[in-house]
Write an enzyme that holds these catalytic residues in place. Structure first.
Site, PDB file in Angstrom:
ATOM      1  N   LYS A   1      -2.779  -6.705  -9.277  1.00  0.00           N
ATOM      2  CA  LYS A   1      -3.201  -7.621  -8.152  1.00  0.00           C
ATOM      3  C   LYS A   1      -4.248  -8.891  -8.676  1.00  0.00           C
ATOM      4  O   LYS A   1      -3.767  -9.527  -9.673  1.00  0.00           O
ATOM      5  CB  LYS A   1      -4.226  -7.238  -7.088  1.00  0.00           C
ATOM      6  CG  LYS A   1      -3.292  -5.974  -6.430  1.00  0.00           C
ATOM      7  CD  LYS A   1      -2.493  -6.229  -5.510  1.00  0.00           C
ATOM      8  CE  LYS A   1      -1.724  -5.040  -4.857  1.00  0.00           C
ATOM      9  NZ  LYS A   1      -0.939  -5.128  -3.736  1.00  0.00           N
ATOM     10  N   ASP A  12      -4.975   5.102 -10.194  1.00  0.00           N
ATOM     11  CA  ASP A  12      -4.368   3.779  -9.751  1.00  0.00           C
ATOM     12  C   ASP A  12      -5.513   2.756  -9.003  1.00  0.00           C
ATOM     13  O   ASP A  12      -5.807   2.831  -7.729  1.00  0.00           O
ATOM     14  CB  ASP A  12      -3.264   3.993  -8.385  1.00  0.00           C
ATOM     15  CG  ASP A  12      -2.637   2.556  -8.290  1.00  0.00           C
ATOM     16  OD1 ASP A  12      -3.351   1.763  -8.407  1.00  0.00           O
ATOM     17  OD2 ASP A  12      -1.199   2.837  -7.803  1.00  0.00           O
ATOM     18  N   TYR A  45       0.568   4.868  -1.967  1.00  0.00           N
ATOM     19  CA  TYR A  45       1.348   3.993  -2.266  1.00  0.00           C
ATOM     20  C   TYR A  45       1.058   3.503  -3.783  1.00  0.00           C
ATOM     21  O   TYR A  45      -0.343   2.905  -3.843  1.00  0.00           O
ATOM     22  CB  TYR A  45       1.165   2.726  -1.541  1.00  0.00           C
ATOM     23  CG  TYR A  45       2.176   1.637  -1.631  1.00  0.00           C
ATOM     24  CD1 TYR A  45       3.405   1.498  -1.283  1.00  0.00           C
ATOM     25  CD2 TYR A  45       1.615   0.502  -2.531  1.00  0.00           C
ATOM     26  CE1 TYR A  45       4.367   0.650  -1.592  1.00  0.00           C
ATOM     27  CE2 TYR A  45       2.599  -0.608  -2.753  1.00  0.00           C
ATOM     28  CZ  TYR A  45       3.700  -0.441  -2.425  1.00  0.00           C
ATOM     29  OH  TYR A  45       4.718  -1.335  -2.772  1.00  0.00           O
TER      30      TYR A  45
HETATM   31  N1  PLP Z   1      -0.797   0.634  -6.635  1.00  0.00           N
HETATM   32  C1  PLP Z   1      -1.327   0.256  -5.697  1.00  0.00           C
HETATM   33  C2  PLP Z   1      -2.480   1.227  -5.226  1.00  0.00           C
HETATM   34  C3  PLP Z   1      -1.142  -0.967  -4.856  1.00  0.00           C
HETATM   35  O1  PLP Z   1      -1.714  -0.860  -3.745  1.00  0.00           O
HETATM   36  C4  PLP Z   1       0.142  -1.452  -5.209  1.00  0.00           C
HETATM   37  C5  PLP Z   1       0.700  -2.716  -4.250  1.00  0.00           C
HETATM   38  O2  PLP Z   1       0.190  -2.832  -3.239  1.00  0.00           O
HETATM   39  C6  PLP Z   1       0.747  -1.006  -6.360  1.00  0.00           C
HETATM   40  C7  PLP Z   1       0.273   0.079  -6.875  1.00  0.00           C
HETATM   41  C8  PLP Z   1       1.980  -2.063  -6.830  1.00  0.00           C
HETATM   42  O3  PLP Z   1       1.506  -3.321  -7.000  1.00  0.00           O
HETATM   43  P1  PLP Z   1       2.696  -4.467  -7.146  1.00  0.00           P
HETATM   44  O4  PLP Z   1       2.865  -4.788  -5.774  1.00  0.00           O
HETATM   45  O5  PLP Z   1       2.202  -5.541  -7.930  1.00  0.00           O
HETATM   46  O6  PLP Z   1       4.027  -3.810  -7.903  1.00  0.00           O
END
Ligand code: PLP
Length: 428
Positions: free
Chosen positions: A263, A233, A149
């Site tokens: 976050k 990520d 994700y």
């Molecule tokens: N990347 C990862 C690993 C995440 O867990 C999340 C959100 O949970 C995101 C990207 C996306 O971030 P946002 O919710 O701020 O768009």
């Protein structure tokens, strides 16, 4: 069934709010992950580690806003920073010092980040990181992992890209499986077409499954060998080590080219960032001819820059970061010991963990595919049980500890899990 009945009778206001929401939001929902049957709780206020719902129940918050709530709900230093910033104006439509101050704080923590840019969310950070990789390499394909994700426009399940994903050409490999990566690379002209490998060093939302050291090292080598950009990520995992996320535990020659963040780094406000090697990030330098454009009205939003600075500089100190990490490790070890020999499996790393209900042995949970047989009924029962006992966790069993949680709350949480294991032993 009994727990579901109790849930319905004790949450009438949440039900009313949910029903009203269905008139204006599809399924009454604007964040898919927050929906569960028959309707989700509506929270009204929060303080420290506690949440209060509209029906007057108190919960100890073990969800921690999917890791964005690292600081808890009322860290005074952050509230002061936001209040002071708000007094001076919300939005200038100009550069301001707050952005370079926060950028320096973030950049100094991540040795692999020479330069960075801010976005409004982790999703946008992923979008821009991929765009940067494609522009830098002149290649098109994006290698990702099943069950990963990377934001609302980047989900991969059952070997498929979601219909709402950003329209890239994805190659979907298996997490913690270098052979699957190599096979896809070979099938794509020995990576002649692969612009980037995008990976969470620990699968987060997909079940808190850590990437093995050899796997991450293998990805670095595969990317280097084929002139692809390696993107970590670390939107969730950047909290792991105050000095730079999971990557800080890798040797310096095995770090990513680009890192995405989000976050808690914005102090609990909307936040995202992507950064990395100078040669890549300089593509966005507006002084250059043909610079890549990257805009966003709220990229440098005054409140986020201020809250983020206060959090990183004054609250998330190395000592507190290390303690949170150790607490998470200790809690998970205890939970693993208590649930040994049952269907409950607790995965994760540091202060992030996930409860699963599966026959698969704990050590065999190495990729999200290994959880395809997860018992959704049992995880639903566990969720309702924890709510009924005053613990707020995600419907899918995800937990992220905050700095606001106290030792006695962790101990009481452990006892409640133990009660669950005992009272449901015939199902487990
Ligand atoms: N990347 C990862 C690993 C995440 O867990 C999340 C959100 O949970 C995101 C990207 C996306 O971030 P946002 O919710 O701020 O768009």
């Amino acid at each position: 069934d009994q727990l579901a009945e109790v849930y319905k009778t004790s949450n009438p206001r949440s039900e009313t709010i949910y029903n009203a929401a269905t008139e204006v939001l599809p399924g009454g929902n604007t964040r898919s992950v927050l929906f569960y049957h028959p309707y989700p709780l509506s929270m009204k206020s929060a303080e420290g580690s506690r949440l209060k719902d509209v029906d007057g129940h108190d919960y100890v918050d073990f969800l921690g806003e999917y890791t964005a709530g690292l600081y808890g709900h009322s860290e005074q230093i952050i509230i002061n920073a936001i209040t002071e910033a708000a007094k001076k104006g919300l939005s200038f439509g100009s550069q301001h010092e707050g952005e370079s101050v926060l950028a320096a704080l973030v950049g100094n923590r991540f040795p692999s980040i020479d330069l960075l840019r801010f976005t409004n969310s982790g999703t946008e950070a992923t979008l821009m990181a991929i765009s940067a990789a494609k522009a830098y390499t002149g290649k098109k394909k994006v290698l990702v992992f099943d069950g990963a994700y990377h934001g609302g426009a980047f989900t991969f399940k059952g070997g498929k890209s979601s219909p709402v994903n950003a329209p890239h050409e994805y190659l979907i490999a298996k997490f913690n499986d270098l052979d699957s990566v190599k096979a896809l690379m070979q099938a794509n002209g020995n990576a002649g077409h692969v612009a980037c490998i995008l990976v969470e060093p620990m699968i987060g939302s997909g079940g808190a499954i850590p990437g093995e050291r050899a796997f991450l090292e293998g990805l670095r080598k595969a990317a280097t060998a084929s002139d692809a950009v390696l993107i970590f990520d670390e939107v969730m995992t950047s909290r792991m080590h105050q000095g730079g996320g999971i990557q800080s535990q890798l040797p310096s020659d095995l770090r990513p080219d680009i890192t995405t963040l989000g976050k808690y780094i914005g102090g609990g406000m909307s936040f995202g960032a992507f950064g990395g090697k100078r040669a890549i990030m300089e593509l966005f330098d507006p002084r250059r001819p043909n610079a890549l454009s990257h805009a966003g009205t709220f990229n440098n939003n005054v409140l986020t820059m201020s809250a983020g600075r206060a959090g990183l500089e004054e609250v998330f100190t190395p000592r507190r970061a290390a303690r949170l990490h150790d607490r998470g490790e200790a809690l998970r070890r205890t939970l693993q010991r208590l649930s040994h020999g049952t269907l409950m499996k607790v995965t994760g790393y540091g202060s992030i963990m996930c409860f699963h209900f599966t026959q698969t042995a704990l050590e065999k949970i190495r990729s999200p595919g290994d959880l395809s047989e997860d018992d959704k009924v049992l995880s639903g029962v566990f969720h309702l049980f924890m709510l009924a006992n005053g613990y707020y966790v995600a419907r899918r069993g995800f937990v992220a500890l905050s700095l606001a949680l106290q030792e006695d709350e962790l101990e009481a949480f452990t006892r409640t899990v133990q009660d669950f294991l005992q009272s449901h032993s015939q199902l487990l």
